[in-house]
Design a protein around this motif. Structure first.
Motif, PDB file in Angstrom:
ATOM      1  N   GLY A  12       0.761  -1.239   0.000  1.00 24.65           N
ATOM      2  CA  GLY A  12       0.000   0.000   0.000  1.00 24.65           C
ATOM      3  C   GLY A  12       0.790   1.286   0.000  1.00 24.65           C
ATOM      4  N   THR A  40      -6.280 -10.588   3.299  1.00 25.99           N
ATOM      5  CA  THR A  40      -7.465 -10.151   2.562  1.00 25.99           C
ATOM      6  C   THR A  40      -7.239  -8.848   1.800  1.00 25.99           C
ATOM      7  N   THR A  41      -6.376  -7.977   2.323  1.00 28.53           N
ATOM      8  CA  THR A  41      -6.167  -6.668   1.691  1.00 28.53           C
ATOM      9  C   THR A  41      -5.160  -6.728   0.550  1.00 28.53           C
ATOM     10  N   PHE A  42      -4.077  -7.472   0.745  1.00 30.65           N
ATOM     11  CA  PHE A  42      -2.993  -7.484  -0.239  1.00 30.65           C
ATOM     12  C   PHE A  42      -2.757  -8.858  -0.859  1.00 30.65           C
ATOM     13  N   ASN A  43      -3.563  -9.833  -0.456  1.00 32.48           N
ATOM     14  CA  ASN A  43      -3.409 -11.209  -0.944  1.00 32.48           C
ATOM     15  C   ASN A  43      -2.001 -11.738  -0.694  1.00 32.48           C
ATOM     16  N   ASN A  65      -2.357 -11.409   9.667  1.00 32.06           N
ATOM     17  CA  ASN A  65      -3.608 -11.854   9.086  1.00 32.06           C
ATOM     18  C   ASN A  65      -4.737 -11.717  10.116  1.00 32.06           C
ATOM     19  N   GLY A 122      -4.796  -0.439   9.713  1.00 27.36           N
ATOM     20  CA  GLY A 122      -6.067  -1.096   9.465  1.00 27.36           C
ATOM     21  C   GLY A 122      -6.249  -2.413  10.195  1.00 27.36           C
ATOM     22  N   PHE A 157      -5.835  -9.291   8.026  1.00 23.83           N
ATOM     23  CA  PHE A 157      -5.831  -8.025   7.290  1.00 23.83           C
ATOM     24  C   PHE A 157      -4.923  -8.075   6.065  1.00 23.83           C
ATOM     25  N   VAL A 158      -3.696  -8.512   6.220  1.00 27.50           N
ATOM     26  CA  VAL A 158      -2.756  -8.508   5.096  1.00 27.50           C
ATOM     27  C   VAL A 158      -3.180  -9.510   4.033  1.00 27.50           C
TER      28      VAL A 158
END
Length: 683
Positions: free
Chosen positions: A264, A574-577, A569, A617, A571-572
């Motif tokens: 990001g 789901t957000t950045f695959n 996880n 996040g 977050f990472v």
């Protein structure tokens, strides 16, 4: 990419050839004096031995030719926390952790100032001094009534000869064919620095004798006008190539700067005309070379060129000055108000030199706000001591070998020159570091991928100490920090430098996704998290009940180890695959802490098992925490049983909410472990 020419060249340039008399001399610090050695049997044999070691070493420690973007290495499992055992109660070994918190607001906090060595049976031998000569004119003031100048004792010169049957003739080093390689001399010369008394024979100790840096300005962690500067590591290329390089030249955005984009970070790379004036740009700089970049003034050039471009001990001052001048210039042209540094290997030592010696007043004007390291040379590279022997240096001259600035990473040199405030090699106490948010990413794989998977430091006598093939893990980070200097959370809690590690070798680390993810959190996000094992009740010790008990192998008390693995996880993912192991602390990497405990005992431990910046996040961590009873852990001299050597006591696998003060536990019929989460909002 590495190439065979670079490897072979570097393999024969680890022997300083230009300083057979007085070595490691530098303005403003006491020179480290050595004397010549005449040995008819030593030179060739020692050079042969070190040449073999250097081949493995230098294949790995040479980087991509200066400024070129490296190709990302495949992600590997990451590893480890910190390096020492912990004993419960008030004597917890806090400098064995990932930086110890001392906040009064935390009821489980430990007083790091009061206990810096307790139970630390793996305290590194890096505070070993070099062949320093104590100053004789340092005490310009005297406490005597007549103000007479004191007579300060001189440290005897060392001959670098030894007798293998008498270890004391080569203290802390290796006696090879009558020559002492890598000795650690005068280890007490800074013992009194930091005791609050300015003694007449105590030179260059501002913490006791002043002056104290005066800070002006203020830090800004959230501004859109913060420059990010990346510094590459050691890259030996020979004097002919170095002469053609341009120091202060703008370079691109490889390594960590590139990997952060996967998580990001959308800031522009400042290597193009269209982006060079963006105040929030990412940029890297070349500090090698003899040709000045066009932006440097005549005065700048004169201030840089007083130190030779070809390396050697004073190369550190040269490189730090180049980087500081580049940073100040780039900030001015782009309209940036602050700067943050990211670095690898020797580049991190340059950052420490720049800060602690206040190059271009960047530190004292509080322009530096954050610092992220990847396998950084923070406390020097002990391996470089091997080449601080005049006989080796003289032999190198005879063989036509060049001087390499690898010598400037000698921890003795760092101890004397770089750590300018209190000479505490592993502590970040200089007032010029005040408020800087610091995170370290280290490495723990001793086999060097580019050097035939040789575990070089293990071969050279590293014992069971964790390392990445080039650096000992303990030297890649600050162990602790004066709470007055540490960055403060919004609640006023001091938050010291933090550490996570990847289970890769030295050169692979900066290209891992773990390093990129953690640098993203460290440089662009606002929270730091700590998870502590606060207590453990041992119900069954998995040890022999008596000498006739054949169901177990070890004898009580139990040797308890805590292992940890952490992912950012869900977050990472789901957000950045991306599924990234950011922290993995295991006995296999020789980093998991150990303590002794009796069956039926409950210990208050306050053991830090994870500490790192996290993304804004994120609402939780994915953690796997396991406590085992070990019968075989050579790092801590536990050798009861080498087969089936550990038994699980308790385990926790699941999500941990990022809520300050949250507690959770893991329990079984063998024990109960309790944990505490601290979430520090930094701004």
């Amino acid at each position: 990419m590495l190439n065979s020419e670079c490897v072979l060249h570097l393999a024969v340039t680890q022997f300083p050839a230009h300083h057979s008399g007085s070595t490691l001399a530098s303005g403003g610090a006491q020179p480290l004096r050595v004397v010549g050695v005449n040995s008819s049997i030593g030179h060739k044999r020692v050079l042969s031995f070190l040449g073999s070691a250097a081949l493995a070493l230098t294949w790995a420690c040479s980087e991509t030719p200066s400024g070129e973007d490296s190709q990302a290495a495949p992600e590997a499992d990451t590893a480890a926390l910190k390096l020492a055992p912990v004993d419960g109660g008030a004597d917890s070994a806090t400098n064995a952790e990932l930086g110890s918190e001392t906040s009064a607001a935390d009821p489980t906090a430990v007083d790091v100032a009061a206990d810096t060595t307790t139970d630390l049976d793996v305290t590194p031998a890096i505070d070993a001094a070099a062949d320093a000569t104590s100053v004789t004119d340092a005490g310009t003031a005297s406490d005597s009534a007549d103000d007479a100048s004191p007579t300060c004792a001189k440290t005897p010169q060392y001959s670098y000869t030894c007798d293998a049957k008498k270890p004391g003739t080569c203290p802390g080093g290796a006696c090879l064919f009558g020559l002492c390689i890598g000795p650690k001399l005068d280890p007490t010369r800074w013992d009194h620095c930091g005791d609050g008394v300015c003694e007449p024979c105590e030179p260059n100790c501002p913490v006791d004798c002043g002056p104290t840096p005066v800070l002006t300005g203020s830090k800004q962690y959230t501004g859109a006008k913060t420059l990010t500067v990346w510094l590459h590591g050691f890259s030996n290329q020979g004097a002919d190539k170095l002469a053609k390089l341009t120091y202060g030249e703008v370079k691109g955005c490889g390594d960590v700067l590139q990997t952060m984009q996967n998580f990001g970070v959308q800031r522009p790379c400042g290597d193009l005309p269209a982006t060079q004036n963006d105040p929030n740009q990412l940029i890297s700089v070349e500090y090698y070379g003899s040709v000045p970049a066009p932006w440097l003034t005549k005065q700048d050039i004169a201030e840089v060129d007083q130190y030779p471009f070809s390396g050697g001990p004073t190369g550190l001052q040269r490189y730090a000055r180049i980087v500081a001048k580049f940073t100040k210039w780039r900030m001015a042209t782009a309209g940036a108000t602050h700067v943050q540094f990211a670095c690898h290997s020797m580049g991190c030592l340059i950052v420490r030199q720049l800060i602690e010696n206040d190059e271009e007043k960047l530190a004292s004007t509080q322009k530096i706000v954050r610092w992220s390291t990847a396998t950084g040379v923070v406390a020097g590279a002990k391996l470089s001591r091997l080449f601080n022997n005049p006989a080796v240096q003289q032999g190198a001259v005879q063989l036509g070998l060049e001087l390499s600035d690898f010598i400037l990473m000698n921890p003795d040199y760092v101890w004397d020159i770089t750590v300018a405030w209190d000479h505490k090699l592993h502590e970040a106490n200089n007032p010029l570091l005040q408020g800087i948010l610091i995170h370290h990413v280290g490495a723990t794989k001793p086999q060097i991928a580019q050097a035939f998977n040789i575990a070089l430091l293990d071969v050279l006598g590293g014992g069971n100490e964790p390392n990445d093939g080039i650096m000992y893990t303990e030297d890649m980070h600050f162990w602790q920090q004066d709470p007055k200097i540490a960055a403060k959370s919004t609640a006023g809690d001091p938050v010291p430098p933090s550490l996570t590690l990847v289970n890769v070798d030295h050169m692979t680390c900066p290209s891992t996704e773990a390093a990129g993810l953690l640098a993203t959190a460290a440089l662009f996000h606002s929270r730091k998290v700590q998870v502590r094992l606060t207590s453990f009740q041992l119900l069954d010790d998995h040890e022999k009940a008596n000498l006739l008990d054949s169901s177990e192998h070890g004898l009580p008390p139990a040797e308890v180890v805590v292992e940890a693995a952490v992912r950012y996880n869900p977050f990472v993912l789901t957000t950045f695959n991306k599924d990234v192991l950011v922290h993995d602390d295991r006995m296999a990497t020789r980093t998991a802490p150990l303590w002794s405990q009796a069956q039926g005992e409950t210990k208050v431990l306050n053991q830090l098992v994870f500490q790192a910046p996290v993304l804004d996040g994120m609402k939780e961590l994915a953690m796997a925490l396991t406590l085992v009873e070990s019968d075989y852990y050579p790092k801590f001299k536990v050798t009861e049983w080498a087969f089936d050597s550990s038994d699980e006591l308790v385990a926790f696998v699941g999500s941990v909410p990022l809520q300050d003060g949250h507690t959770f536990e893991a329990k079984s019929k063998y024990g109960v472990a309790k944990f505490l989460v601290r979430v520090h909002q930094m701004y």
